[in-house]
Design a protein around this motif. Structure first.
Motif, short mmCIF file in Angstrom:
data_model
loop_
_atom_site.label_atom_id
_atom_site.label_comp_id
_atom_site.label_asym_id
_atom_site.label_seq_id
_atom_site.Cartn_x
_atom_site.Cartn_y
_atom_site.Cartn_z
N ALA A 153 0.85 -1.20 0.00
CA ALA A 153 0.00 0.00 0.00
C ALA A 153 0.88 1.24 0.00
CB ALA A 153 -0.91 0.01 1.23
N PRO A 154 0.56 2.24 -0.85
CA PRO A 154 1.42 3.43 -0.94
C PRO A 154 1.64 4.14 0.39
CG PRO A 154 -0.18 3.39 -2.72
CD PRO A 154 -0.55 2.29 -1.80
N ASN A 155 0.60 4.18 1.24
CA ASN A 155 0.72 4.90 2.51
C ASN A 155 1.54 4.14 3.55
OD1 ASN A 155 -1.79 3.34 2.11
ND2 ASN A 155 -2.11 3.68 4.30
N PHE A 156 1.93 2.89 3.23
CA PHE A 156 2.76 2.11 4.16
C PHE A 156 4.16 1.84 3.62
CE2 PHE A 156 -1.30 0.03 6.01
CZ PHE A 156 -1.45 1.08 6.92
N LYS A 157 4.59 2.54 2.57
CA LYS A 157 5.92 2.32 2.00
C LYS A 157 7.02 2.57 3.02
CE LYS A 157 5.04 1.25 -2.36
NZ LYS A 157 5.39 -0.08 -2.90
N TYR A 158 6.81 3.52 3.91
CA TYR A 158 7.82 3.86 4.92
C TYR A 158 8.20 2.67 5.78
CZ TYR A 158 3.98 3.93 8.29
OH TYR A 158 2.92 3.59 9.09
N GLN A 159 7.29 1.69 5.89
CA GLN A 159 7.56 0.54 6.74
C GLN A 159 8.70 -0.33 6.21
OE1 GLN A 159 4.03 -1.63 7.87
NE2 GLN A 159 2.90 0.22 8.38
N LEU A 160 8.98 -0.24 4.91
CA LEU A 160 10.12 -0.97 4.36
C LEU A 160 11.42 -0.50 5.02
CD1 LEU A 160 9.17 -0.96 0.57
CD2 LEU A 160 9.41 -2.99 2.03
N GLN A 161 11.55 0.83 5.20
CA GLN A 161 12.74 1.36 5.87
C GLN A 161 12.76 0.97 7.34
OE1 GLN A 161 13.00 5.39 7.27
NE2 GLN A 161 14.85 5.77 6.07
N ASN A 197 8.45 11.04 5.90
CA ASN A 197 7.22 10.98 5.11
C ASN A 197 6.84 9.52 4.91
OD1 ASN A 197 8.18 9.98 2.38
ND2 ASN A 197 9.47 11.81 2.59
N THR A 198 5.59 9.29 4.51
CA THR A 198 5.08 7.92 4.43
C THR A 198 5.57 7.18 3.20
OG1 THR A 198 3.06 8.73 3.37
CG2 THR A 198 3.01 8.45 5.77
N ALA A 275 -1.75 10.89 7.25
CA ALA A 275 -1.14 10.43 5.99
C ALA A 275 -0.92 8.92 5.97
CB ALA A 275 0.20 11.15 5.78
N ALA A 276 -0.61 8.34 7.12
CA ALA A 276 -0.37 6.90 7.17
C ALA A 276 -1.67 6.10 7.24
CB ALA A 276 0.52 6.56 8.36
N LEU A 277 -2.65 6.64 7.95
CA LEU A 277 -3.93 5.94 8.16
C LEU A 277 -5.08 6.84 7.73
CD1 LEU A 277 -3.09 4.46 11.68
CD2 LEU A 277 -3.20 3.18 9.53
N PRO A 278 -5.18 7.16 6.46
CA PRO A 278 -6.27 8.03 6.01
C PRO A 278 -7.63 7.37 6.23
CG PRO A 278 -5.17 7.01 4.13
CD PRO A 278 -4.35 6.69 5.34
N PRO A 279 -8.66 8.16 6.49
CA PRO A 279 -9.98 7.59 6.76
C PRO A 279 -10.48 6.63 5.68
CG PRO A 279 -9.97 9.91 7.33
CD PRO A 279 -8.65 9.63 6.67
N ALA A 280 -10.04 6.83 4.44
CA ALA A 280 -10.52 5.99 3.34
C ALA A 280 -10.21 4.51 3.54
CB ALA A 280 -9.92 6.46 2.02
N ILE A 281 -9.13 4.19 4.27
CA ILE A 281 -8.78 2.78 4.42
C ILE A 281 -9.69 2.06 5.43
CG2 ILE A 281 -6.38 3.21 3.75
CD1 ILE A 281 -5.59 2.75 6.68
N SER A 282 -10.59 2.83 6.07
CA SER A 282 -11.54 2.19 6.99
C SER A 282 -12.82 1.74 6.29
CB SER A 282 -11.90 3.15 8.13
OG SER A 282 -12.73 4.21 7.67
N HIS A 283 -12.93 2.04 5.00
CA HIS A 283 -14.15 1.65 4.27
C HIS A 283 -14.33 0.13 4.32
CE1 HIS A 283 -14.04 5.58 1.69
NE2 HIS A 283 -14.41 5.78 2.93
N GLY A 284 -15.52 -0.28 4.67
CA GLY A 284 -15.83 -1.71 4.71
C GLY A 284 -15.67 -2.36 6.06
N MET A 285 -15.11 -1.66 7.04
CA MET A 285 -14.89 -2.29 8.33
C MET A 285 -16.18 -2.46 9.14
SD MET A 285 -12.98 0.66 10.67
CE MET A 285 -13.45 0.07 12.31
N ASP A 286 -17.22 -1.72 8.79
CA ASP A 286 -18.47 -1.74 9.57
C ASP A 286 -19.06 -3.14 9.68
OD1 ASP A 286 -17.92 0.81 8.16
OD2 ASP A 286 -19.61 1.54 9.34
N MET A 287 -18.84 -3.98 8.67
CA MET A 287 -19.45 -5.31 8.63
C MET A 287 -19.02 -6.22 9.78
SD MET A 287 -17.24 -7.08 5.55
CE MET A 287 -17.84 -8.74 5.86
#
Length: 330
Positions: A153-161, A197-198, A275-287
């Motif tokens: 995921a683009p917002n988690f690229k920093y985790q490689l470092q 940065n992320t 930037a790392a955890l934008p609200p959009a990545i929570s879509h679908g969790m309600d189920m």
């Protein structure tokens, strides 16, 4: 501005506990009268138990006993080398043991960043222990039957470092720890330069130019630096090196996850500018929830510190609304 505790505040005590063979340091804060229930707050990266300094007074004022551990590898808690000490399952087992030792038959969980991911896992592994939970910034992701690397995921690229050797090797000693923490907490260079940065992670060349963060006082930053200097960066970074271990722990659970729902009430507070955890990545969790309350605060990843009054308002409303179901037999 919301009330907060300082590092050496008389309203908090620093305690230790042996949890499944590891010594944990934790903050204990007691209400003025017999506690309604016990709240356990779980911090993320790069943070400490003091990251919840704005929420501790709120929760004790509401009648809750509050426990806030330094998580594995952080601050006064042990920092063992094996990665198996840094998994979700291990964290769940240790928090459950802390609850047992303090005599809490049920707990309310609060989490931020990695702590948000952890509190969902505690509720998965110990559903009867958890009467309610809230997560700030971190949405829920279900156990998977097939491994997926988060760094795709683009917002988690920093985790490689972070999972590699560079940060651990470079951030040594109090001066560099201070530079690093200022950068992660939003400090900037003289021309607006960012030290993190992320996409790439840390920019080691920029770190010496970063000015003080606005989110911590000098006393708080001094405290953070001293606590991080105890063990250095290896332990905190180990949390980024456990993806495969977490997957293995949860493979069997994932086989039976279809149709599952958390039964306890849950509050999720998103950070609009995270930037790392934008609200959009929570879509679908309600189920996955029988009772999910969603809220959003116009803030970055450091919502607990940037907008404490707004975060606390949502927590207060959530816990007040559920007060009858959250009373414990303490």
């Amino acid at each position: 501005m919301a009330d907060k505790v300082s590092p050496y505040d008389s309203r908090i005590q620093y305690k230790t506990a042996n949890l499944n063979g590891v010594t944990y340091s934790y903050i204990l804060a007691e209400p003025a009268s017999k506690p309604k229930n016990t709240v356990v707050l779980v911090h993320g990266w790069p943070d400490l138990s003091l990251g919840w300094r704005y929420q501790i007074p709120l929760l004790t004022s509401m009648g809750f006993r509050v426990l806030v551990p330094d998580m594995m590898g952080y601050g006064g808690t042990d920092s063992p080398e094996p990665l198996s000490y840094y998994t979700y399952k291990r964290a769940a087992d240790d928090i459950a043991e802390l609850a047992r030792q303090v005599g809490a038959p049920s707990i309310i969980l609060g989490g931020h960043d990695w702590g948000g991911a952890i509190v969902y896992r505690i509720a998965l592994w110990y559903p009867k222990l958890v009467s309610a939970l809230f997560s700030v910034c971190t949405p829920y992701h279900s156990p998977r039957s097939q491994f997926m690397d988060a760094t795709k995921a683009p917002n988690f690229k920093y985790q490689l470092q972070l999972r590699g050797p560079d940060v651990q090797a470079h951030i040594l000693g109090e001066e560099k720890l201070r530079q690093f923490l200022n950068a992660l907490y939003g400090g900037r260079g003289p021309n607006g330069e960012l030290g993190f940065n992320t996409t790439e992670g840390c920019n080691f060349e920029v770190l010496p130019k970063i000015g003080p963060t606005r989110l911590l006082t000098n006393e708080e930053m001094d405290f953070y630096v001293k606590r991080y200097a105890i063990h250095g960066m290896r332990g905190p970074l180990n949390w980024y090196r456990t993806q495969e271990l977490n997957f293995e722990d949860e493979k069997e659970m994932a086989k039976n996850i279809e149709g599952f729902k958390f039964k306890m009430p849950v509050l999720f507070i998103a950070g609009t500018k995270d930037a790392a955890l934008p609200p959009a990545i929570s879509h679908g969790m309600d189920m996955w929830f029988e009772s999910l309350t969603r809220r959003e605060v116009n803030t970055s990843h450091w919502a607990l510190w940037e907008k404490p009054a707004e975060v606390n308002k949502h927590i207060t409303e959530f816990l007040s609304d559920k007060s009858e179901t959250l009373l414990s037999n303490l």
